[in-house]
Scaffold this active site. Structure first.
Site, mmCIF file in Angstrom:
data_model
loop_
_atom_site.group_PDB
_atom_site.id
_atom_site.type_symbol
_atom_site.label_atom_id
_atom_site.label_comp_id
_atom_site.label_asym_id
_atom_site.label_seq_id
_atom_site.Cartn_x
_atom_site.Cartn_y
_atom_site.Cartn_z
ATOM 1 N N ASN A 141 0.800 -1.222 0.000
ATOM 2 C CA ASN A 141 0.000 0.000 0.000
ATOM 3 C C ASN A 141 0.833 1.272 0.000
ATOM 4 O OD1 ASN A 141 -2.081 -1.796 0.139
ATOM 5 N ND2 ASN A 141 -2.689 -1.293 2.240
ATOM 6 N N HIS A 188 -12.356 30.465 -39.034
ATOM 7 C CA HIS A 188 -13.522 29.713 -39.504
ATOM 8 C C HIS A 188 -13.222 28.951 -40.795
ATOM 9 C CE1 HIS A 188 -16.238 31.875 -36.676
ATOM 10 N NE2 HIS A 188 -15.419 32.893 -36.935
ATOM 11 N N SER A 318 0.197 5.225 -50.745
ATOM 12 C CA SER A 318 -0.949 4.427 -51.164
ATOM 13 C C SER A 318 -0.487 3.133 -51.801
ATOM 14 C CB SER A 318 -1.815 5.209 -52.160
ATOM 15 O OG SER A 318 -2.848 4.402 -52.680
ATOM 16 N N LYS A 324 1.406 8.880 -54.702
ATOM 17 C CA LYS A 324 0.731 9.581 -53.605
ATOM 18 C C LYS A 324 1.583 9.502 -52.339
ATOM 19 C CE LYS A 324 -4.012 10.058 -51.850
ATOM 20 N NZ LYS A 324 -3.803 10.209 -50.411
ATOM 21 N N ASN A 326 1.380 10.739 -48.211
ATOM 22 C CA ASN A 326 0.429 11.197 -47.206
ATOM 23 C C ASN A 326 1.136 11.781 -45.975
ATOM 24 O OD1 ASN A 326 -1.773 10.304 -48.746
ATOM 25 N ND2 ASN A 326 -1.609 8.242 -47.922
ATOM 26 N N GLU A 331 -0.787 12.017 -38.860
ATOM 27 C CA GLU A 331 -1.800 11.030 -38.475
ATOM 28 C C GLU A 331 -1.361 10.248 -37.244
ATOM 29 O OE1 GLU A 331 -2.068 8.934 -42.132
ATOM 30 O OE2 GLU A 331 -2.899 10.664 -43.200
#
Length: 464
Positions: A141, A188, A318, A324, A326, A331
């Site tokens: 404890n 925005h 990809s 491609k 990424n 991520e």
């Protein structure tokens, strides 16, 4: 050779694999807590080895155990710290909420390894008994929460804070490098007034600096330790001066300013200090999540997105689309950030669930906090190395966006009024003509437009 040996505890005898150094209580725990695939974090084991060393030396100084027994405990703990005995700690985090089985796992391995070193039979409890000698003056404890404090503080020091500081400095370097590079700001997700790329990255650096200060402040709350409180905080079973001697040894071993807690009852019944660290990591995770998403949005494209940033091409993106690439580091960092936020939720719930004199969610709290510190630290190091250090702005794209930005008209509004400035913006947008042409058509003097609508000048504060 026999494949098992028989050991005993207060419940009786039990068979244990002959090549393992754990004892009866660990073997029972393996049967009763076969939950999950992960083991107790290595950081908690390392913290326990430091604690057992410190306690052994304190007990020897107070005459509670013999100097030879303390020397054996220290020797085995050093082997644990060196990774030589990792295969003898099989328990998962999902055990008793006090961590008792793990504490006993450590006690048993130390005792049985000492038997080997002293040429005594493994399991003989000679020259060390797991409870009477290795666990002397201690309880699960007070040792388990102490281990959580030590493990968390060391993980922050070794993994998280260095990576956080380096990422902060890398963002600050980009901010300085790009201080004069004008771009369009966005609110925005819509075009706004101009700013510089340096100002955008200075916000990242400032947020990270604030997070570092928060983490360092929260870390200081880990230094007071409940060690010596034994079962409840009263210190029953521990001699006078034990806590002070043991904590002083622990501070020396770790290099951190650990101290005896003013109120050990609080640190055994609740884990507010650990929860505060976790909350600081949650805030850091939120900052990292925003930075990752801002950067991947700014790098979107390369032809049909914002395409303001060019990221390092680390790997093909990809399996079907040739060429491609990424934003995989973004991520990865975003996923780690979400995991840390989820971990903090579990820590907060576990801390709130403590009842009376003992919080019985200690392994949950420790497991999640240490995972967050490691994940965030390692993710920040990767993100800095494989993205931030190598990313560059597309200056042609930035200049094109800046030239076409309608909200430069904001600078005119103090000279010609809000409504007239809005008419200019609408005219430029409707006819798809340069803002300057629209302004001149509606009567703005060329010299006024050129003076007040200079994009770089608009990025500087009035007192600059």
């Amino acid at each position: 050779m026999p494949t098992t040996r028989t050991e005993h505890d207060s419940l009786g005898e039990i068979d244990i694999p002959a090549d393992r150094l754990w004892g009866a209580q660990t073997q029972r725990a393996l049967a009763h807590f076969a939950v999950g695939r992960e083991k107790m974090p290595r950081e908690i084991l390392g913290a326990y080895a430091l604690i057992k060393k410190a306690c052994a030396l304190a007990n020897a100084q107070l005459g509670e155990i013999a100097p030879q027994q303390a020397a054996l405990i220290v020797r085995v703990c050093d082997e644990i710290l060196g990774g030589r005995l990792d295969g003898h700690f099989p328990l998962p985090p999902w055990i008793s909420g006090s961590g008792t089985q793990f504490n006993m796992n450590v006690n048993e391995v130390i005792a049985n390894r000492a038997s080997e070193l002293d040429n005594e039979p493994v399991g003989s409890h000679s020259p060390l008994h797991p409870n009477d000698h290795v666990n002397r003056s201690q309880s699960s404890n007070d040792t388990f929460p102490t281990a959580l404090h030590v493990a968390s503080a060391l993980t922050l020091q070794r993994v998280l804070l260095p990576a956080l500081q380096q990422l902060e400095f890398a963002c600050a370097h980009k901010a300085a490098l790009w201080a004069g590079l004008v771009k369009v700001g966005r609110t925005h997700l819509m075009d706004a007034v101009p700013m510089t790329a340096g100002q955008e990255w200075s916000a990242f650096a400032s947020q990270l600096a604030a997070c570092r200060a928060d983490v360092e402040h929260a870390r200081a709350g880990l230094y007071p330790l409940p060690l010596g409180g034994t079962a409840l905080g009263t210190g029953i079973g521990a001699p006078p001066r034990f806590a002070a001697l043991a904590v002083n040894q622990l501070a020396n071993f770790s290099g951190l300013p650990f101290s005896v807690a003013d109120n050990r009852f609080a640190l055994q019944a609740s884990h507010d200090a650990l929860a505060r660290v976790s909350a600081a990591l949650r805030t850091l995770a939120g900052v990292l999540f925003k930075i990752a998403n801002d950067i991947r949005l700014l790098a979107s494209g390369p032809l049909c997105g914002f395409a303001e940033l060019i990221l390092p091409e680390n790997e093909p993106g990809s399996s079907i689309m040739p060429g491609k690439v990424n934003p995989t580091q973004c991520e990865m960092l975003a996923m780690v950030a979400l995991q840390a936020m989820a971990n903090d939720h579990a820590v907060a719930l576990g801390n709130a669930a403590g009842m009376l004199q003992l919080n019985v969610y200690k392994p949950l709290i420790g497991r999640n906090l240490i995972e967050s510190a490691n994940l965030l630290g390692e993710a920040m190091a990767s993100f800095r190395q494989y993205l931030v250090d190598g990313c560059v702005p597309d200056e042609t794209r930035l200049a094109d966006y800046s030239d076409r930005a309608l909200m430069r008209v904001t600078a005119l509004s103090v000279h010609i009024g809000y409504e007239k400035a809005a008419q200019i913006a609408r005219l430029a947008l409707t006819r798809r003509v340069p803002l300057r042409d629209a302004a001149l058509e509606l009567g703005v003097a060329p010299e006024l437009f050129d003076r007040v609508c200079d994009a770089y000048r608009m990025t500087q504060p009035p007192d600059a």
